[in-house]
Design a protein around this motif. Structure first.
Motif, PDB file in Angstrom:
ATOM      1  N   ASP A  11       3.835  -5.443   3.076  1.00 15.46           N
ATOM      2  CA  ASP A  11       4.484  -4.401   2.280  1.00 15.46           C
ATOM      3  C   ASP A  11       4.863  -4.888   0.884  1.00 15.46           C
ATOM      4  O   ASP A  11       4.944  -4.087  -0.053  1.00 15.46           O
ATOM      5  N   ALA A  12       5.081  -6.173   0.735  1.00 15.88           N
ATOM      6  CA  ALA A  12       5.461  -6.721  -0.570  1.00 15.88           C
ATOM      7  C   ALA A  12       4.265  -6.811  -1.517  1.00 15.88           C
ATOM      8  O   ALA A  12       4.449  -6.867  -2.735  1.00 15.88           O
ATOM      9  N   GLU A  13       3.048  -6.839  -0.970  1.00 13.79           N
ATOM     10  CA  GLU A  13       1.851  -6.976  -1.797  1.00 13.79           C
ATOM     11  C   GLU A  13       0.840  -5.886  -1.428  1.00 13.79           C
ATOM     12  O   GLU A  13      -0.223  -6.164  -0.869  1.00 13.79           O
ATOM     13  N   PRO A  14       1.165  -4.627  -1.724  1.00 14.38           N
ATOM     14  CA  PRO A  14       0.276  -3.532  -1.321  1.00 14.38           C
ATOM     15  C   PRO A  14      -1.108  -3.593  -1.960  1.00 14.38           C
ATOM     16  O   PRO A  14      -2.079  -3.073  -1.399  1.00 14.38           O
ATOM     17  N   GLY A  15      -1.218  -4.235  -3.099  1.00 12.48           N
ATOM     18  CA  GLY A  15      -2.524  -4.350  -3.730  1.00 12.48           C
ATOM     19  C   GLY A  15      -3.426  -5.358  -3.050  1.00 12.48           C
ATOM     20  O   GLY A  15      -4.653  -5.327  -3.240  1.00 12.48           O
ATOM     21  N   THR A  16      -2.837  -6.252  -2.268  1.00 10.05           N
ATOM     22  CA  THR A  16      -3.609  -7.292  -1.588  1.00 10.05           C
ATOM     23  C   THR A  16      -4.073  -6.848  -0.211  1.00 10.05           C
ATOM     24  O   THR A  16      -5.174  -7.206   0.226  1.00 10.05           O
ATOM     25  N   TYR A  17      -3.236  -6.065   0.465  1.00  7.98           N
ATOM     26  CA  TYR A  17      -3.513  -5.684   1.854  1.00  7.98           C
ATOM     27  C   TYR A  17      -3.769  -4.171   1.927  1.00  7.98           C
ATOM     28  O   TYR A  17      -2.826  -3.374   1.895  1.00  7.98           O
ATOM     29  N   ARG A  18      -5.038  -3.817   1.990  1.00 12.39           N
ATOM     30  CA  ARG A  18      -5.416  -2.403   2.008  1.00 12.39           C
ATOM     31  C   ARG A  18      -5.002  -1.760   3.327  1.00 12.39           C
ATOM     32  O   ARG A  18      -5.360  -2.246   4.397  1.00 12.39           O
ATOM     33  N   GLN A  19      -4.241  -0.684   3.224  1.00 13.38           N
ATOM     34  CA  GLN A  19      -3.755  -0.012   4.424  1.00 13.38           C
ATOM     35  C   GLN A  19      -4.533   1.270   4.702  1.00 13.38           C
ATOM     36  O   GLN A  19      -4.966   1.968   3.781  1.00 13.38           O
ATOM     37  N   LEU A  20      -4.680   1.560   5.988  1.00 16.09           N
ATOM     38  CA  LEU A  20      -5.321   2.774   6.461  1.00 16.09           C
ATOM     39  C   LEU A  20      -4.317   3.572   7.290  1.00 16.09           C
ATOM     40  O   LEU A  20      -3.515   2.985   8.022  1.00 16.09           O
ATOM     41  N   GLY A  21      -4.374   4.878   7.204  1.00 14.28           N
ATOM     42  CA  GLY A  21      -3.516   5.731   8.013  1.00 14.28           C
ATOM     43  C   GLY A  21      -3.939   7.172   7.845  1.00 14.28           C
ATOM     44  O   GLY A  21      -4.437   7.562   6.781  1.00 14.28           O
TER      45      GLY A  21
END
Length: 270
Positions: free
Chosen positions: A184-194
């Motif tokens: 959550d601190a690095e949203p640009g690094t960890y692509r989320q799907l939902g």
């Protein structure tokens, strides 16, 4: 006999690449009535494995239960006779699909308790890469309270499993697995799907995919049934600790590395 439902190649490829995909309209109206009846029966007949995963002062309530399919005919019908077994085999790219276990997750309206980032497989007693979990709501789920995933996080790294409420390491010994990245601190690094979901839709995800969810809104009950399946390469991985869910005495029938060929895990597609 389970229903056949072919999947497009791009969905199977997306599952292999991202570790999570959305499937629309998987359950028909009759399936949904059956599953809802099974969930309500489960809620009024909680097993010894059931737990309340929310804090006592939470205005809502988060209830979980596990491994009740054998005493719930409605669950049995969904797990064995719906389209789920065929979908599981295709997503796993496996000749077979074997039922692993069922998991009930109900967040009543107004539940604050989030589900923190975690993987499922480190809590389990199973090894292998061919697996799939279906997260199936019988209530509409808005994007704000849906299950979220880190795309590609099923790449093979195992992260330390911890208790949800106090973050204690009660499974693998402290320091033996990787710690969670700063998702959550690095949203640009960890692509989320939902995805927002309607009844009949489901999300399919790999047991190593990192996932999390928020609480529910004040008027939004969220009843979810999870169905978990294993593929050709699944093997028993006994632990020195109590797994979640536990399978007592299984190590007396299945040695380490043995195929999950046991009445607890029936073959549902071949």
């Amino acid at each position: 006999m389970s229903r056949s439902r072919p999947l497009p190649d791009d969905t199977i490829q997306a599952y292999a690449r991202d570790g999570a995909v959305v499937l629309r309209g998987v359950l028909n109206a009759d399936d949904l009535r059956t599953l809802e009846a099974g969930i309500e029966h489960n809620l009024t007949h909680l097993s010894p494995l059931a737990l309340v995963a929310s804090e006592p002062d939470d205005p809502g309530r988060f209830v979980e239960d596990f491994c009740t399919w054998q005493t719930n005919p409605d669950y049995q019908r969904i797990l064995k006779e719906s389209a789920l077994p065929h979908l599981a085999a295709q997503l796993m790219q496996s000749r077979t699909a074997r039922l692993y276990h069922d998991h009930l997750l109900v967040k009543e309206a107004g539940t604050r308790q989030p589900t923190p980032w975690h993987q499922d497989q480190p809590y389990y007693n199973v090894g292998g890469r061919q697996n799939v979990s279906f997260w199936i709501p019988v209530d509409p789920v808005p994007l704000a309270s849906t299950l979220r995933f880190v795309a590609g996080s099923h790449d093979g790294t195992w992260y330390m499993p911890r208790t949800f409420r106090d973050q204690q390491a009660k499974w693998f010994p402290e320091g033996t697995l990787a710690e969670l990245p700063p998702i959550d601190a690095e949203p640009g690094t960890y692509r989320q799907l939902g995805w927002a979901l309607e009844p009949g839709d489901c999300v399919a995800f790999h047991m190593l995919s990192l996932h999390a969810s928020s609480g529910t809104g004040p008027g939004a009950r969220r009843r979810v049934f999870s169905a978990r399946y294993l593929g050709d390469d699944a093997v028993h991985a006994p632990r020195r600790w109590r797994t979640s869910p536990p399978f007592p005495d299984l190590d007396q029938r299945l040695p380490d590395g043995a195929a999950m060929d046991d009445p607890l895990f029936p073959l549902v597609w071949s």
